[in-house]
Every structure is written in C-alpha cells, then in structure tokens.
Design an enzyme around this catalytic site. Structure first.
Site, mmCIF file in Angstrom:
data_model
loop_
_atom_site.group_PDB
_atom_site.id
_atom_site.type_symbol
_atom_site.label_atom_id
_atom_site.label_comp_id
_atom_site.label_asym_id
_atom_site.label_seq_id
_atom_site.Cartn_x
_atom_site.Cartn_y
_atom_site.Cartn_z
ATOM 1 N N LYS A 67 0.856 -1.176 0.000
ATOM 2 C CA LYS A 67 0.000 0.000 0.000
ATOM 3 C C LYS A 67 0.893 1.228 0.000
ATOM 4 O O LYS A 67 1.803 1.337 0.817
ATOM 5 C CB LYS A 67 -0.919 0.041 1.216
ATOM 6 C CG LYS A 67 -1.820 1.287 1.221
ATOM 7 C CD LYS A 67 -2.863 1.261 2.317
ATOM 8 C CE LYS A 67 -2.296 1.657 3.652
ATOM 9 N NZ LYS A 67 -3.371 1.849 4.657
ATOM 10 N N ARG A 110 -10.476 -1.894 7.141
ATOM 11 C CA ARG A 110 -9.551 -2.863 7.752
ATOM 12 C C ARG A 110 -9.141 -2.424 9.143
ATOM 13 O O ARG A 110 -8.913 -3.238 10.033
ATOM 14 C CB ARG A 110 -8.362 -3.150 6.854
ATOM 15 C CG ARG A 110 -7.372 -2.020 6.561
ATOM 16 C CD ARG A 110 -6.322 -1.873 7.637
ATOM 17 N NE ARG A 110 -5.091 -1.304 7.152
ATOM 18 C CZ ARG A 110 -4.280 -0.565 7.896
ATOM 19 N NH1 ARG A 110 -4.595 -0.236 9.144
ATOM 20 N NH2 ARG A 110 -3.139 -0.129 7.385
ATOM 21 N N ASN A 159 -14.388 13.657 22.936
ATOM 22 C CA ASN A 159 -13.504 14.157 21.897
ATOM 23 C C ASN A 159 -12.886 15.460 22.365
ATOM 24 O O ASN A 159 -13.522 16.239 23.095
ATOM 25 C CB ASN A 159 -14.264 14.390 20.588
ATOM 26 C CG ASN A 159 -13.330 14.661 19.422
ATOM 27 O OD1 ASN A 159 -12.545 13.796 19.034
ATOM 28 N ND2 ASN A 159 -13.402 15.857 18.864
ATOM 29 N N MET A 219 -6.204 2.459 18.577
ATOM 30 C CA MET A 219 -6.082 2.357 17.127
ATOM 31 C C MET A 219 -5.435 3.575 16.468
ATOM 32 O O MET A 219 -5.249 3.598 15.250
ATOM 33 C CB MET A 219 -7.472 2.139 16.512
ATOM 34 C CG MET A 219 -8.236 0.967 17.095
ATOM 35 S SD MET A 219 -7.354 -0.616 16.980
ATOM 36 C CE MET A 219 -7.274 -0.825 15.214
ATOM 37 N N THR A 221 -2.340 5.229 17.236
ATOM 38 C CA THR A 221 -0.893 5.443 17.236
ATOM 39 C C THR A 221 -0.210 4.515 16.241
ATOM 40 O O THR A 221 -0.191 3.301 16.429
ATOM 41 C CB THR A 221 -0.318 5.232 18.649
ATOM 42 O OG1 THR A 221 -0.926 6.171 19.540
ATOM 43 C CG2 THR A 221 1.187 5.437 18.659
ATOM 44 N N ASP A 222 0.348 5.108 15.189
ATOM 45 C CA ASP A 222 1.019 4.324 14.150
ATOM 46 C C ASP A 222 2.301 4.989 13.677
ATOM 47 O O ASP A 222 2.840 4.654 12.632
ATOM 48 C CB ASP A 222 0.076 4.123 12.954
ATOM 49 C CG ASP A 222 -0.388 5.445 12.346
ATOM 50 O OD1 ASP A 222 -0.004 6.513 12.859
ATOM 51 O OD2 ASP A 222 -1.137 5.400 11.358
ATOM 52 N N LYS A 226 3.458 9.579 18.445
ATOM 53 C CA LYS A 226 2.026 9.615 18.720
ATOM 54 C C LYS A 226 1.725 8.807 19.988
ATOM 55 O O LYS A 226 2.436 7.854 20.315
ATOM 56 C CB LYS A 226 1.225 9.080 17.533
ATOM 57 C CG LYS A 226 1.295 9.972 16.309
ATOM 58 C CD LYS A 226 0.588 9.367 15.107
ATOM 59 C CE LYS A 226 -0.904 9.575 15.150
ATOM 60 N NZ LYS A 226 -1.555 9.128 13.878
#
Length: 320
Positions: A67, A110, A159, A219, A221-222, A226
């Site tokens: 990707k 996904r 939020n 979900m 932190t990548d 972060k």
C-alpha cells in the site's frame, strides 16, 4: 492488470468480509505463513504530509503487494479526506502486477475490522457499554464494526473538540444505540470496551481513569511520537497487537517500552489468541490491543474486494 476504483469499493466490501479477511491474516501471521516487510514512512517536507509504503506476503491467502499512501493534514481544504492511499497487488508466482485497488475506504474498513477482531477475542464477558475516544473520520467505522461484534446497549464518547461529538451521536443513532457525551473519568469508569482513534501526541486515557474489567482497542498510534494511552495503563494490562515489532517501535506500546515499564516480549500477537495459542483475556483486569496497522491487512482486504469485483464484473482490466 485489474483496476478497482475507489468509488466502487463501498458497494462491494462489507464489514463482515473485512472482518474475516483481517482475522484470517492475523492467524496466518502468527503461524508464520504471512509476513510484513519493513515499513517506509517519511515526512515529505511539502504540505506537512507523511508518505510511505507498507507491504508483505501472505502465503496462506496468496496475496503479495504493498500500500502506497499517507497523511495530508490540509486535505480538508480541498474537500478530501486526510488519508490517501492505493493498494497494489502482484502475482506471487510471476511478480507481474495483478491489480491497483483504491485504498481509502479499505483502510478505514480494515482498521475497524482489526479493533473488532480484538473485541471479539478480548472483550470482558457481558460487555454492554462501548466507549469512544475520538470523533474523526475513522470513528464511525470503528463504532459500526464494534457494534456488529459486541452486544452493546449504549455508547459513551469523548472528543478533544466537543463540536465534533455529533458524529458519534449520529452514528450511534444509525445503529440503534443511545449515546451520551461524557468526560474521560466517566468513560474509563463505565465503558467495558474502549476504542481510541485519535491523532494525539500525548496520553488522553490515564491509568486512573480505567476501572473494572475493560478491553481497550488503541487504534490511533502508528507513528513515532504519537500517543493515546498512559504508559502506566499498559504496565498493568495484558497487551496484544497486530505485530510486536511495530507495536514496540511506533505503536502505542513504544512509550511504555521506552520507559522500561514493559518489554517487547510482554506483547502478544493477536493471532496467538485467534489460533488458540494464547488464552487471551484470562483473568486479566485490563486488556489492550495496540492496532498499529500492518500491510498484510491492506493486502487481505484488497484481495477480498478484488475477488468480489471480478465476480460481479465491476473491476476493469487494462494492459500496461
């Protein structure tokens, strides 16, 4: 090669198909039948964008590819979503290009499927309250996927910018669940399952917030730097992930590992739980799934979407 345009994905790919594809590839990873390649992720120095490549090979599903894409934070000014990507599939027998597949919606599906897989395998028994941290583009996909898996009776959410909370309320109404905006103290105390999906660079959910048996799907932190969770929370939890190396280096666990609170060896691949090699929650009070996002997830959902498109004569074949 086949071309499957972005605007055809929504009518093809179901949450159920995405869930099955992601669960299967996590199992293949843990049994050594699938592996991710090293991630390339770079700041462009243009439009504040991050760009990179995630790839791998799944010998069980016979999916090979990558990707290409990233994050353009100013895209909203052009009416585009910030994440932009395309998935390229190759024939594992010959190396010839097989397909180019629009990756924007598939990335959202996904990512939501990964957290849903973790909820199915790690949520406390009888979980009824879903907590949402973050109300961005991904939040609606996350909530829908979680609701399909868990028997939730209500949703609570927080939020950083309260003006975005109507998105959570609208999504909850769409799936028939009541919604209430709460502070993080209440969210951590009342939610049985918590999904965090933000782009934060400092902890939002603190150790003191979380009380009682809870599963957290982290979900957001990548990337290095972060952070959504207090490292002390990971220190007292059972931590699971899609890929240990990514979790320890660029996922949510990076901060707890750097502080010496946990080691990479303390993190368990979710595939071990899926295949029965690990008991999962067991007697743990808190479980955390560190969803870093791996290339094999993208390949799995792209391959599934392409199969559906070919069955329905939607994909376009071109010569290159």
């Amino acid at each position: 090669m086949w071309v499957l345009a972005e605007d055809r994905i929504a009518g093809l790919m179901t949450p159920e198909a995405a869930f099955d594809a992601v669960e299967n590839v996590f199992a293949a990873m843990t049994t050594g039948k699938a592996r991710n390649f090293p991630v390339i992720r770079e700041a462009l120095g243009h439009q504040d964008a991050l760009y990179g490549f995630k790839g791998g090979f799944d010998a069980a599903g016979m999916a090979l590819g990558l990707k290409a894409g990233g994050y353009w934070p100013h895209n909203h000014e052009s009416g585009l979503i910030n994440h932009q990507s395309t998935i390229f599939l190759f024939d594992p027998d010959t190396g010839r290009i097989k397909a180019a597949v629009g990756g924007n919606l598939l990335t959202a599906l996904r990512t939501a499927a990964a957290s849903a897989v973790s909820i199915r395998h790690l949520a406390p028994k009888g979980a009824s309250v879903l907590g949402m941290i973050g109300a961005g583009h991904q939040s609606a996909f996350q909530m829908r996927a979680a609701a399909r898996i868990g028997g939730f009776q209500r949703v609570i959410g927080w939020n950083h910018d309260p003006a975005m909370l109507p998105r959570l309320a609208e999504t909850a109404a769409e799936i028939g669940l009541p919604f209430e905006a709460v502070d993080l103290d209440r969210l951590g105390a009342e939610a049985d399952v918590i999904i965090s999906i933000t782009s934060a660079f400092e902890p939002l959910l603190l150790d003191r917030h979380v009380k009682g048996p809870t599963h957290i799907a982290a979900m957001g932190t990548d990337t290095k730097g972060k952070q959504e969770l207090d490292p002390a929370l990971l220190a007292r939890a059972r931590v699971f992930t899609d890929e240990v190396a990514q979790s320890a280096s660029l996922g949510e666990a990076q901060h707890a590992v750097a502080a010496g609170l946990i080691a990479a060896g303390d993190i368990t691949p979710i595939g071990d739980v899926i295949t029965g090699a690990h008991e999962g929650r067991g007697g743990a009070e808190v479980t955390i799934f560190d969803g870093t996002g791996v290339g094999l997830q993208d390949l799995a959902v792209a391959a599934a979407a392409l199969d559906l498109a070919r069955q329905q004569n939607i994909a376009v074949q071109v010569e290159i």
